[in-house]
Scaffold this motif. Structure first.
Motif, mmCIF file in Angstrom:
data_model
loop_
_atom_site.group_PDB
_atom_site.id
_atom_site.type_symbol
_atom_site.label_atom_id
_atom_site.label_comp_id
_atom_site.label_asym_id
_atom_site.label_seq_id
_atom_site.Cartn_x
_atom_site.Cartn_y
_atom_site.Cartn_z
ATOM 1 N N VAL A 195 40.595 44.271 45.636
ATOM 2 C CA VAL A 195 40.627 42.903 45.130
ATOM 3 C C VAL A 195 41.955 42.280 45.538
ATOM 4 O O VAL A 195 43.011 42.920 45.453
ATOM 5 C CB VAL A 195 40.491 42.859 43.595
ATOM 6 N N SER A 196 41.927 41.025 45.968
ATOM 7 C CA SER A 196 43.142 40.315 46.348
ATOM 8 C C SER A 196 43.069 38.880 45.861
ATOM 9 O O SER A 196 42.004 38.258 45.894
ATOM 10 C CB SER A 196 43.320 40.336 47.878
ATOM 11 N N ASP A 197 44.181 38.372 45.399
ATOM 12 C CA ASP A 197 44.245 36.995 44.913
ATOM 13 C C ASP A 197 45.620 36.438 45.255
ATOM 14 O O ASP A 197 46.604 37.189 45.330
ATOM 15 C CB ASP A 197 44.003 36.958 43.399
ATOM 16 N N VAL A 198 45.696 35.141 45.475
ATOM 17 C CA VAL A 198 46.963 34.498 45.827
ATOM 18 C C VAL A 198 47.342 33.509 44.736
ATOM 19 O O VAL A 198 46.565 32.613 44.396
ATOM 20 C CB VAL A 198 46.864 33.768 47.194
ATOM 21 N N ASP A 199 48.532 33.678 44.201
ATOM 22 C CA ASP A 199 49.105 32.787 43.187
ATOM 23 C C ASP A 199 50.146 31.914 43.887
ATOM 24 O O ASP A 199 51.225 32.384 44.232
ATOM 25 C CB ASP A 199 49.736 33.635 42.078
ATOM 26 N N ARG A 200 49.789 30.656 44.140
ATOM 27 C CA ARG A 200 50.693 29.741 44.856
ATOM 28 C C ARG A 200 51.227 28.701 43.871
ATOM 29 O O ARG A 200 50.464 28.067 43.147
ATOM 30 C CB ARG A 200 49.948 29.057 45.997
ATOM 31 N N PHE A 201 52.547 28.519 43.838
ATOM 32 C CA PHE A 201 53.141 27.593 42.872
ATOM 33 C C PHE A 201 54.470 27.085 43.413
ATOM 34 O O PHE A 201 55.006 27.595 44.411
ATOM 35 C CB PHE A 201 53.331 28.283 41.514
#
Length: 297
Positions: A195-201
């Motif tokens: 599983v991979s997810d990107v948290d962009r902020f």
């Protein structure tokens, strides 16, 4: 002490492991003043464990900055299901993932966590493969690393300022991995159910100097391999002016982009879900999606 000398063969040596270890050592006393990115990553990791209703008696934290995950875990509902979190004591082992063999026996660990460290690996697939080998079958890996959009504004203004002042520029900001390749990266390293997810902020700073102070406090300044020409005051001043001119908001503060790539994968085990063999599906895709199938004339 682990030998972190540049290997004569193998993957390209993008980062200087000794330089990275020195940056981490220097940052230790100031880290808690600028640890918000690590806290964000640690809280996400602890939150992921809250949703997994199983025990992890043997847990290891390979994060560059130790202790952040343990604090986040202690404040989470998963605390009672995770054993004491062990951390390698040698800073060299935390500074350069994959540079030397992990001090962990194969098939010995239920949970391995690595927060905001793997983006400094010269051989990222190799570092992940070492982690997989250390896990017990059906053991869990949770990791985070900075993604490709991180510090994109800083990269641009530093290059432009150095070209203007010196007529040439060298890389000052690390090349970060594309977060959208995270699941494929885990599969390549032999993990199951990736599983991979990107948290962009965006984080806003009063000026460029404040950003650099935080990067130094967390050990995240330049450790690219090879000679590094010191950044002159003239180059820094021009970069600060360009940053303000190109990106400053109405109140004068400058936005800084960060991407944290979250990864999770399991060491393969026969009890895990397997994809159905090709051609064995019992339902048409159109039915599964709830759409009307279109047929040609």
């Amino acid at each position: 002490m682990t030998d972190l000398s540049t290997a004569p063969s193998g993957p390209p040596q993008i980062f200087d492991a000794r330089r990275r270890a020195a940056r981490l050592a220097r940052s230790a006393r100031r880290f808690r003043d600028a640890d918000f990115l690590h806290l964000r990553a640690a809280e996400n990791a602890a939150g992921s464990l809250e949703a997994i209703l199983r025990d992890f008696p043997v847990a290891v934290d390979l994060s560059a900055q130790p202790g952040v995950f343990s604090r986040a875990l202690a404040a989470s509902d998963a605390a009672g299901r995770v054993g004491p979190v062990l951390t390698p004591t040698a800073i060299e082992e935390r500074a350069a993932p994959g540079a030397a063999a992990l001090p962990l026996a194969p098939d010995s660990t239920d949970l391995i966590v690595s927060l905001l460290s793997l983006h400094w690996a010269n051989d990222l697939p190799g570092a992940l493969a070492q982690i997989r080998r250390a896990l017990k079958p059906d053991g869990l890996f949770i990791g985070t690393l900075f993604g490709a959009g991180t510090l994109k504004e800083l990269r641009g203004v530093l290059t432009e300022a150095e070209l203007a002042e010196r007529g040439g520029a060298q890389a000052r900001v690390s090349p970060f991995a594309d977060g959208f390749d995270g699941a494929a990266l885990l599969q390549r390293a032999g993990f199951a159910l990736p599983v991979s997810d990107v948290d962009r902020f965006t984080v806003r700073y009063p000026d460029l100097a404040a950003l650099v102070r935080d990067l130094r406090a967390t050990g995240e300044t330049n450790v690219l391999a090879g000679p590094v020409r010191p950044l002159s005051r003239a180059v820094f001043a021009r970069a600060a002016a360009l940053y303000a001119e190109r990106h400053a908001e109405a109140d004068g503060r400058i936005p800084v982009t960060f991407e944290i790539v979250h990864l999770a994968g399991w060491k393969p085990h026969e009890s895990q879900q397997k994809p159905l063999p090709r051609g064995s599906a019992k339902m048409r895709l159109a039915d599964a999606l709830g759409v009307k199938e279109q047929t040609g004339d």
